[in-house]
Design an enzyme around this catalytic site. Structure first.
Site, short mmCIF file in Angstrom:
data_model
loop_
_atom_site.label_atom_id
_atom_site.label_comp_id
_atom_site.label_asym_id
_atom_site.label_seq_id
_atom_site.Cartn_x
_atom_site.Cartn_y
_atom_site.Cartn_z
N GLU A 199 0.80 -1.24 0.00
CA GLU A 199 0.00 0.00 0.00
C GLU A 199 0.83 1.28 0.00
OE1 GLU A 199 -2.70 -0.40 3.32
OE2 GLU A 199 -3.49 -2.29 2.58
N ASN A 213 2.09 -5.26 -3.15
CA ASN A 213 0.69 -5.56 -2.84
C ASN A 213 -0.08 -4.27 -2.56
OD1 ASN A 213 -1.27 -7.72 -2.20
ND2 ASN A 213 -1.17 -6.94 -0.09
N GLU A 233 -6.34 -10.69 -1.16
CA GLU A 233 -7.15 -10.44 0.05
C GLU A 233 -8.62 -10.35 -0.32
OE1 GLU A 233 -5.64 -7.10 2.30
OE2 GLU A 233 -3.57 -7.63 1.89
N ASP A 270 -12.36 -10.13 -0.74
CA ASP A 270 -13.66 -10.21 -0.07
C ASP A 270 -14.60 -9.27 -0.81
OD1 ASP A 270 -12.70 -7.76 1.01
OD2 ASP A 270 -12.42 -8.61 3.00
#
Ligand code: 9MR
Length: 355
Positions: free
Chosen positions: A171, A213, A279, A281
């Site tokens: 990030e 990432n 990740e 979701d």
């Protein structure tokens, strides 16, 4: 729908070891084995990990050490997933709570469980502006740069040989339209902090794949996506040791799965890196949620170098966003509609994408 294919175990394993190849090539290469093994016809994978393995991919989840005493949780995790990420236990605050005093007990608990059960481990995360230990939060300049490098050497060194891929830097870009680097204490040590982190990780664990990432990098049109792409292209052109890009893929109504997702993954892969959904979701329920999960799975399967998908937790109640019910199992451990859509998509041979 039940499809039955002749797929001897030996051919599947060989294919898994060799990575993704076309179905046609696999059938030709496996031709002798088909005759020699003459095993029973093999049905499609009945778990996420088995279905993903049919195309040489993994299917993973994040695990929290605090939940590992819950046998429903570990039973589902063990049955369905073959790639494990520690949800918080390998982060900077967890692994180096006091400067140069490392703590690996919770991270080891997860890594050991994964390896003992024949799974692989994604390491998360070596350098990040968030979840820094208190002693690091107020550091700046060369002392922070050195502390970061020492942290990477300590953590990646401890897990050396056990990690499939590390999220080396997490990030590092701003949200919004600027495409700028995030103004963090790590960024203020100098613009080369990201590549310095990658060189340090390569030195500490030469066999781990090294990933950048991030989130909100799913829509190809977005400035943040372009900025990360340009950084990876620059790294590849200068020989900075980067092997993969992780797409966190936290989706909800304000940030839906973009209809150009496949294009984004393919464009990154074309730079010569693996891409992974790290990740996943998706907030919601029912058919709408299930179709979005299917779309993401389809987009990954359509990109040869999309090597796997990780969902960010096991049951909805395990999620960092539990009220969004964003995962594949409900709070009772039942498979949701989205589970079936993902499984079916993984079992679809051509993996063709409309995204
Ligand atoms: O799921 C994690 C949650 O338990 C933590 O409280 C949170 C703290 O920042 O981090 C969550 O995981 C994050 C991941 O490490 C990086 N991408 C965003 C995830 C959700 O915040």
């Amino acid at each position: 729908m039940t499809r039955v294919r002749v797929r001897p175990v030996r051919a599947r394993l060989a294919r898994r070891a060799a990575g993704p190849v076309s179905v046609a090539a696999m059938l030709i290469a496996g031709g002798v084995a088909v005759v020699a093994a003459a095993g029973p016809a093999q049905a499609d994978g009945s778990t996420l990990q088995d279905a993903a393995a049919e195309s040489g991919r993994y299917f993973g989840t994040a695990i929290a050490a605090s939940r590992m005493s819950d046998s429903q949780y570990t039973t589902i995790a063990n049955r369905e997933f073959d790639m494990i990420t520690a949800e918080n236990e390998m982060k900077m605050d967890a692994t180096e709570p006091s400067q140069n005093q490392f703590s690996f007990s919770s991270g080891d608990q997860i890594a050991d469980w994964a390896l003992q059960n024949g799974k692989r481990v994604r390491g998360h995360a070596l350098a990040w502006h968030s979840q820094q230990p208190g002693w690091m939060q107020n550091m700046e300049g060369s002392s922070l740069r050195n502390a970061m490098l020492n942290h990477i050497a300590g953590v990646a060194g401890h897990y050396q040989g056990k990690i499939y891929a590390w999220d080396v830097v997490n990030e590092a870009f701003e949200d919004g339209s600027s495409g700028a680097r995030r103004n963090s204490n790590l960024q203020r040590t100098g613009n080369d902090w990201i590549e310095a982190a990658f060189y340090a990780a390569r030195e500490a664990d030469p066999d781990a794949k090294l990933c950048y990432n991030d989130y909100n990098t799913d829509n190809w049109q977005h400035a943040k996506t372009q900025a990360v792409y340009n950084m990876v292209r620059d790294f590849k052109s200068r020989g900075v040791p980067i092997d993969c890009v992780g797409f966190q893929a936290h989706f909800n109504s304000g940030n839906p799965v973009p209809n150009n997702y496949h294009e984004t993954l393919q464009n990154f892969a074309d730079l010569g890196v693996d891409v992974q959904i790290t990740e996943l979701d998706i907030a919601g329920s029912g058919t709408s949620q299930a179709e979005q999960f299917r779309g993401v799975t389809q987009a990954c399967m359509a990109v040869t170098r999309c090597t796997g998908i990780t969902v960010w937790g096991v049951r909805d109640t395990d999620s960092w966003r539990a009220s969004d019910t964003p995962l594949l199992f409900d709070g009772y451990g039942n498979k949701k509609l989205a589970y079936g859509y993902v499984l079916d998509q993984l079992n679809t041979a051509d993996g063709g994408s409309t995204l």
